[in-house]
Design an enzyme around this catalytic site. Structure first.
Site, mmCIF file in Angstrom:
data_model
loop_
_atom_site.group_PDB
_atom_site.id
_atom_site.type_symbol
_atom_site.label_atom_id
_atom_site.label_comp_id
_atom_site.label_asym_id
_atom_site.label_seq_id
_atom_site.Cartn_x
_atom_site.Cartn_y
_atom_site.Cartn_z
ATOM 1 N N CYS A 89 0.825 -1.215 0.000
ATOM 2 C CA CYS A 89 0.000 0.000 0.000
ATOM 3 C C CYS A 89 0.857 1.261 0.000
ATOM 4 O O CYS A 89 0.421 2.305 -0.480
ATOM 5 C CB CYS A 89 -0.949 0.000 1.190
ATOM 6 N N HIS A 140 -0.956 0.287 7.634
ATOM 7 C CA HIS A 140 -1.581 0.421 6.314
ATOM 8 C C HIS A 140 -1.555 1.891 5.895
ATOM 9 O O HIS A 140 -1.609 2.801 6.728
ATOM 10 C CB HIS A 140 -3.029 -0.084 6.390
#
Length: 771
Positions: free
Chosen positions: A315, A730
């Site tokens: 990510c 994340h």
């Protein structure tokens, strides 16, 4: 029909190959685009090279190579429960059970686009059938690549299991390291036996050093050392001096804890592949706020609204690419896969080529560096981020100053907790937390520090101490302070908030804070001023060369010398070759000889600075002080010329990077010899920082002219991080498009209802027009 197909394929049989061991079949992504078998036109795999092409690029490959036979792969996707245009929860998984797939394969013959459905075993020649089966059954090129990654090649050290560690009370702090022998502050290695912190040699990993870690091994035989700035929850870079290679240490956590470095309680992995923290409770609200969980977010599609699939902890890459690029895909997309792009941009990088989570800010700078290296002599897209920083250093005793400029691409803003507007609330929370910890009760709800953006800018402009400052006015070490200002302003300004730090237990932690980031920013008060009236400049003198007390002749690998001498080269030239290449072996020394054969002193005896008489000093230079324009160390020049670089170019590179070998190599690659100019010498006394690349002088003054720059900026994007470490958690990003904020969460793209601008990690501003 069988005969017809056989006859049809006869002219093309010599071009059809069966994939052999080692061949990689690119059947999941186009070599020139993000097209895949799921795209509208499918994917065409060349039956000779096994490269994949989208519909728009396969014709070009046919015209260029004459290859006519391709396998056309098409995956038909049937939605089970999702209807386009409806509202979408962001935690919905497009890769889950919401879709059914039906695969189709054909052989296509160009230029007539004649199609042969597969399988067609009875009607196709045996060779074609075998080739088709092999392509269809071949693993993805990227799956095949994984076991060949650098991690698999490194072997476990034979010393790891039985490593002896001394009980000498050594404890390593989480920062402030320097070599115990030369005080170097980069490329530092911790010996895992006695805890000595010493510098490595430049050729271990491309970093600068004086080889004190290797000398320490030769004196003590302590075999293993770990590179300090590579320690993460997943491990660290370990080198075995005895085995002369990078190794794995399965007991690295225990060996580091011996010196007070704790790795065991840093993180754990959840079942879905994302990293989370052991104590996830304080971060729950952050995850919800940044992802806008619980809100009905409307999914958007089309040009500029295409998601990027997460390849597993990728990510950080996806968010950076979303900000840097705009995709032109018009149809509904579930997200493009960046496998081929990741493979390209991370090649040769030990961290980004792995499947671990990484720092999005570091990856962004890595991308900029790659663009710089590959844009020599052509238009450079990273120009839009480049700006000049004026650094003013002042000697606190003499009050004299020195002004220098360096190139940078990002400003890093401190986050001063002491400036929090809710300080009393924070103090109360900390008291409750300590009380709960002492009484073994559940901790209270966390309180997030709220810091004004103006306080961050103020902290950025504050003078900072210069470690080990040497005053050329005093000819001695002194106290020095440095301030930084903008000498020019970029088209796009990147701002990173320094949210991450190390605790005293070496556990990396993220400061839980919110920054009141403005939509509009004026940096006029940070404009550089240059030398002011009444200021006196420091003399342009370098610190004196400090010679070691032991001035005996250096150790030279005489066996390597004799090997070269047996080839017919002069003995003294062989000795110099071995010495100047750091006893790295006859092959490297041979390269040095080839590069220096035409020099007039090629066969002269080896003379070192400690063995020479000091030259006469100039009238304005104190004894032992060298002018800034003096030549770099001959050893450094020799190392670069042994790699095949011209001597003059090597000297210029070393001067431009303050004799730092790693940066000199980077300078050479970004400054082809034919582009050299006198302007390069203007920055010879400037050492760029780790986030800067010293090729500003290859660009016109108008690009970086402070007189023409406006200082007003508007926020248009920001990348946010969830988790306690950049190596876990994340990333998502928010981008303002067509007057509205859009959230990009991997392959999911939705209109943002409440963009969490105060929780960002990296912010992107666009310079406003002066009109």
């Amino acid at each position: 029909m069988a005969a017809d197909l056989g006859e049809l394929l006869v002219p093309y049989m010599p071009t059809i190959r069966v994939p052999r061991t080692g061949d990689r079949v690119f059947k999941s992504e186009c070599a020139f685009s993000f097209d895949s078998p799921e795209s509208e036109g499918g994917l065409y795999v060349c039956m000779n090279t096994f490269l994949g092409f989208g519909r728009e690029h396969v014709e070009r490959h046919y015209r260029k190579t004459g290859q006519s036979v391709y396998m056309h792969l098409k995956r038909h996707v049937k939605e089970v429960s999702f209807t386009p245009g409806t509202y979408l929860e962001l935690n919905r998984d497009f890769n889950g059970e919401d879709y059914e797939y039906e695969d189709e394969a054909k052989l296509v013959i160009f230029p007539d686009h004649f199609e042969i459905p597969l399988p067609n075993i009875e009607e196709l020649p045996a060779l074609v059938t075998i080739a088709c089966d092999a392509v269809l059954n071949a693993p993805s090129a990227y799956k095949k690549q994984e076991p060949e990654s650098w991690e698999e090649e490194i072997q476990v050290s034979r010393h790891a299991r039985s490593l002896r560690q001394l009980d000498n009370g050594v404890r390593i702090p989480p920062s402030g390291w320097k070599c115990q022998k030369c005080e170097l502050r980069e490329n530092l290695w911790l010996n895992l036996t006695d805890g000595a912190v010493l510098c490595g040699k430049w050729f271990f990993d491309g970093s600068g050093g004086n080889g004190h870690a290797l000398e320490h091994y030769r004196e003590t035989n302590h075999p293993l050392a770990v590179k300090l700035d590579t320690i993460t929850p997943d491990g660290a870079d370990v080198y075995s001096f005895e085995e002369e290679e990078a190794v794995l240490d399965p007991h690295i956590s225990e060996h580091l804890s011996h010196f007070g470095i704790d790795m065991l309680q840093m993180q754990k992995r959840t079942e879905n592949g994302h990293h989370t923290d052991n104590n996830s409770r304080p971060r729950v609200s952050e995850w919800e706020v940044i992802q806008e969980s619980g809100m009905k977010l409307k999914a958007v599609f089309g040009s500029g609204y295409t998601g990027i699939k997460n390849l597993g902890n990728s990510c950080y890459l996806g968010t950076v690419l979303q900000v840097l690029f705009m995709f032109s895909l018009q149809q509904q997309q579930k997200g493009v896969s960046p496998r081929m792009l990741k493979s390209l941009v991370s090649r040769g990088h030990p961290e980004f080529s792995s499947n671990r989570q990484q720092d999005a800010h570091e990856f962004l700078l890595h991308i900029i560096n790659l663009v710089e290296r590959n844009s020599a002599g052509s238009e450079n897209p990273s120009d839009v981020f480049r700006f000049l920083v004026e650094e003013r250093v002042q000697c606190c005793q003499t009050r004299r100053v020195r002004y220098t400029q360096r190139v940078d691409y990002c400003i890093q803003l401190p986050a001063p907790i002491e400036a929090a507007t809710n300080r009393e609330e924070l103090l109360a929370y900390e008291a409750k937390r300590k009380e709960a910890e002492e009484n073994m009760r559940a901790p209270p709800e966390p309180v997030r520090a709220r810091i004004p953006f103006t306080a961050c800018l103020q902290a950025f402009t504050e003078p900072e101490n210069v470690p080990d400052f040497w005053s050329s006015a005093l000819q001695a070490k002194s106290a020095g302070v440095k301030t930084s200002r903008f000498a020019s302003f970029p088209e796009y300004l990147i701002v990173q908030v320094k949210k991450f730090t190390f605790g005293v237990d070496w556990v990396p932690k993220k400061l839980d804070l919110a920054i009141e980031v403005p939509d509009f920013l004026d940096l006029n008060r940070l404009r550089a001023t240059g030398l002011q009236a009444g200021e006196e400049e420091l003399p342009d003198l370098m610190p004196p060369i400090v010679l070691p007390e032991d001035t005996r002749a250096p150790e030279i690998d005489e066996a390597a010398v004799m090997q070269l001498a047996e080839m017919g080269f002069p003995l003294e030239a062989c000795r110099k070759a071995v010495y100047y290449t750091g006893n790295m072996g006859p092959e490297m020394a041979f390269n040095w000889i080839i590069a220096h054969m035409e020099e007039p002193d090629f066969a002269e005896p080896l003379l070192l600075p400690s063995m020479m008489d000091p030259g006469p000093s100039t009238s304005d230079s104190p004894v032992g002080a060298a002018p800034l324009g003096s030549s770099p160390p001959e050893e450094s020049i020799a190392i670069l010329t042994s790699m095949g670089f011209p001597r003059n170019h090597s000297i210029q590179a070393l001067k431009a990077t303050n004799n730092n070998l790693e940066r000199a190599l980077d300078w050479i690659f970004t400054h082809p010899e034919e582009e050299e100019s006198d302007a390069v010498s203007d920055m010879a006394d400037t050492e760029p920082n780790d986030n800067a690349f010293s090729n500003a002088n290859s660009h016109s003054d108008s690009t970086l002219s402070p007189d023409r720059d406006t200082t007003g900026y508007e926020l248009f994007a920001f990348i946010s991080h969830m988790g306690a470490s950049t190596m876990s958690g994340h990333y998502v990003c928010h981008i303002k498009k067509e007057g509205r904020w859009v959230i990009y969460n991997d392959h999911k793209v939705c209109l943002s209802e409440r963009p969490p601008k105060d929780l960002g990690y990296v912010y992107f501003y666009h310079r406003l027009s002066s009109s």
